[in-house]
Design a protein around this motif. Structure first.
Motif, PDB file in Angstrom:
ATOM      1  N   ASP A  40      31.488  23.668   7.235  1.00  0.00           N
ATOM      2  CA  ASP A  40      31.950  24.551   8.326  1.00  0.00           C
ATOM      3  C   ASP A  40      32.930  25.567   7.802  1.00  0.00           C
ATOM      4  N   ASP A  41      32.522  26.760   7.426  1.00  0.00           N
ATOM      5  CA  ASP A  41      31.146  27.212   7.452  1.00  0.00           C
ATOM      6  C   ASP A  41      30.815  27.895   6.134  1.00  0.00           C
ATOM      7  N   ASP A  73      25.824  27.633  11.567  1.00  0.00           N
ATOM      8  CA  ASP A  73      27.164  27.057  11.718  1.00  0.00           C
ATOM      9  C   ASP A  73      27.096  25.864  12.669  1.00  0.00           C
ATOM     10  N   THR A  74      25.948  25.211  12.673  1.00  0.00           N
ATOM     11  CA  THR A  74      25.747  24.044  13.536  1.00  0.00           C
ATOM     12  C   THR A  74      25.148  22.926  12.680  1.00  0.00           C
ATOM     13  N   THR A  94      19.178  24.716  17.569  1.00  0.00           N
ATOM     14  CA  THR A  94      20.172  24.569  18.635  1.00  0.00           C
ATOM     15  C   THR A  94      20.026  25.750  19.580  1.00  0.00           C
ATOM     16  N   LEU A 114      25.518  26.355  23.151  1.00  0.00           N
ATOM     17  CA  LEU A 114      26.859  26.014  22.650  1.00  0.00           C
ATOM     18  C   LEU A 114      27.784  25.974  23.844  1.00  0.00           C
ATOM     19  N   TRP A 161      27.032  17.920  25.341  1.00  0.00           N
ATOM     20  CA  TRP A 161      26.449  19.256  25.136  1.00  0.00           C
ATOM     21  C   TRP A 161      26.436  20.118  26.379  1.00  0.00           C
ATOM     22  N   GLU A 220      24.686  21.994  21.443  1.00  0.00           N
ATOM     23  CA  GLU A 220      25.862  21.522  20.718  1.00  0.00           C
ATOM     24  C   GLU A 220      27.057  21.544  21.645  1.00  0.00           C
ATOM     25  N   LEU A 239      20.284  29.754  16.296  1.00  0.00           N
ATOM     26  CA  LEU A 239      21.294  28.842  15.724  1.00  0.00           C
ATOM     27  C   LEU A 239      20.577  27.852  14.813  1.00  0.00           C
ATOM     28  N   GLY A 293      21.255  25.403  12.085  1.00  0.00           N
ATOM     29  CA  GLY A 293      22.305  24.692  11.360  1.00  0.00           C
ATOM     30  C   GLY A 293      21.754  23.788  10.276  1.00  0.00           C
TER      31      GLY A 293
END
Ligand code: BES
Ligand code: ZN
Length: 455
Positions: A117-118, A178-179, A190, A193, A292, A394, A414, A416
């Motif tokens: 991260d990240d 970034d997930t 994802t 958020l 979530w 997330e 997203l 990740g």
């Protein structure tokens, strides 16, 4: 040579470069790291240049932004990549098995603050793109790369930068890594958020710490009062009691509930991984629904009174705490902060003085779960991970994702590469080497797949 063979061939150097990046203590929350943050931006800027990007560092009133471009042809889709090079404070240091800014490899993991991260994930994106550039001499899409240094402190200066540079940042889709994946054997796309609203509370009692024997019982203790007020934030069903807190929350769709039910989940494993005897949350919702898709209210830290060695018998003169509320789409952080303040001041006894600082926050987002962009990212993940991804949301926040939609009109993919147990924001943050490799591979295939989407 194919991009994958290039990645294999450059494995050692890639890891060495990642280590150099991880060695820079780019903690955005602490002013003592201002220079480190600037050095980190410089390092990324030079690295992007060495790959063939046109790159520049932009100053902001806070930490700098790195912006790079690789423009091929106006007719091709333009992909805006976003990542952050700042990291969370590493404390408590004594709980790390190795120093947070001295990356090491242990049992297939890279351990360092920012490994996942990240910095690690952003670096995987960069290296994936490099593999395509170095083996084909170009890229099949135009790339714009935006890497900021303030994500972990709410991206305060980035929305303005985006507003001021709308033309420069114009694109067709945003990509963020970034997930996390769903688990070690199940990659995920994802699509949602949570947002966030932050407040800090100060409770003031007597004008100085006083003897708890002389005064205890006759005056309010700010620490006791703060704890009792915090205790009133939830009811017995785990619902937040702030009036109007849920007013803008939308119900889960049937599709979502069904989708989450399909995900592998065992309460016993979930508990075991966290060393817990039991879970706790809002009545009527499953664990993933709670984490979530439902808003929360949590203390991040609480302060007050004597914390030193031995005993000190006082009524402390003040207490304070930091609270964040995770929000879901449609809730407005400002409105939630105002509601919090109103409620907290209302429940405060007259015997103390209470102040609430509202720090605002970011909106929650959900992005489309179908369409050609999403299908393209699904194919890239499959190529990188060897398995088709599932859909998940997330509980964490990436503040700027909502702004990409609002200011630039862009949806975000997203994608990740991390795992739920990578200890982000915790001691011993880590990134599995195999996930870093999969991330590089996915990032090498992604532009090829995105190029197939008709503009
Ligand atoms: N990478 C996280 C977001 C995230 C968290 C994704 C958990 C997947 C799982 C991001 O860097 C982050 O931590 N954001 C902060 C934002 C906040 C400080 C405004 C967060 O969610 O606490
Ligand atoms: Zn992050």
């Amino acid at each position: 040579m194919t991009p994958f063979t290039y990645l294999k061939k450059t494995e050692k150097q890639r890891m060495k470069d990642l280590f150099t990046l991880l060695e820079i203590p780019s903690v955005s929350a602490k002013s003592e790291h201002k220079k480190d943050i600037a050095d980190c931006a410089k390092w990324l800027n030079n690295h992007l240049k060495s790959i063939g990007f046109k790159s520049r560092v932009y100053k902001t009133p806070g930490h700098p932004i790195v912006y790079a471009e690789y423009m091929v042809d106006k007719k091709l889709p333009t992909v805006l990549y976003y990542g952050h090079y700042d990291v969370q404070p590493p404390e408590p240091l004594e709980l790390w098995n190795s120093p947070p800014f001295k990356p090491v490899i242990r049992a297939g993991y890279i351990y360092a603050r920012g490994a996942c991260d990240d910095k690690g994930q952003t670096f995987a994106q960069i290296k994936g793109l490099e593999a395509v550039i170095k083996t084909t001499g170009t890229l099949p899409v135009n790339i714009k790369f935006l890497i900021e240094g303030e994500e972990e402190t709410h991206s305060v200066n980035l929305p303005k930068f985006i507003r001021q540079n709308k033309k420069m940042l114009k694109g067709d889709i945003v990509v963020v890594s970034d997930t996390a994946q769903f688990n070690k054997n199940l990659p995920a796309v994802t699509y949602g958020l949570r947002g966030i609203a932050s407040v800090e509370i100060f409770v003031y009692g007597p004008n100085r710490d006083v003897h708890s024997g002389s005064f205890g019982g006759a005056i309010a203790n700010p620490v006791n009062v703060l704890c009792s007020m915090v205790g009133q934030l939830h009811d017995k069903n785990g619902k937040v009691t702030i009036p109007g807190f849920y007013k803008d929350v939308k119900n889960l769709t049937k599709w979502e509930r069904a989708q989450f039910k399909k995900l592998p989940y065992k309460a016993s494993d979930y508990k075991k991984a966290l060393g817990l005897n039991d879970l706790q949350g809002e009545k009527g919702y499953s664990t993933y629904e709670r984490a979530w898709t439902r808003p929360t209210c949590d203390v991040n830290g609480i302060k007050g009174g004597y914390q030193g060695e031995g005993a000190k018998t006082i009524i402390p003169s003040m207490a304070s705490c930091k609270i964040t509320m995770r929000l879901v789409p449609n809730q407005d952080p400002k409105d939630i902060c105002n509601r919090f303040e109103k409620f907290f001041l209302k429940i405060a006894p007259k015997s103390v003085r209470v102040k609430v600082d509202k720090h605002g926050g970011a909106k929650g987002v959900v992005v489309p779960t179908d369409g050609p962009w999403l299908e393209a990212s699904g194919r890239a993940i499959k190529a990188g991970f060897g398995k088709a991804p599932v859909f998940m949301r997330e509980g964490g926040s990436i503040p700027i994702v909502g702004d990409f939609k609002e200011i630039l009109g862009l949806d975000t993919l997203l994608i990740g590469f991390g795992q739920q147990d990578d200890n982000i924001h915790s001691p011993n943050e880590r990134f599995r080497i195999i996930d870093f490799e999969r991330g590089c591979k996915t990032s090498a295939v992604l532009p090829v797949e995105l190029a197939k989407v008709k503009k």
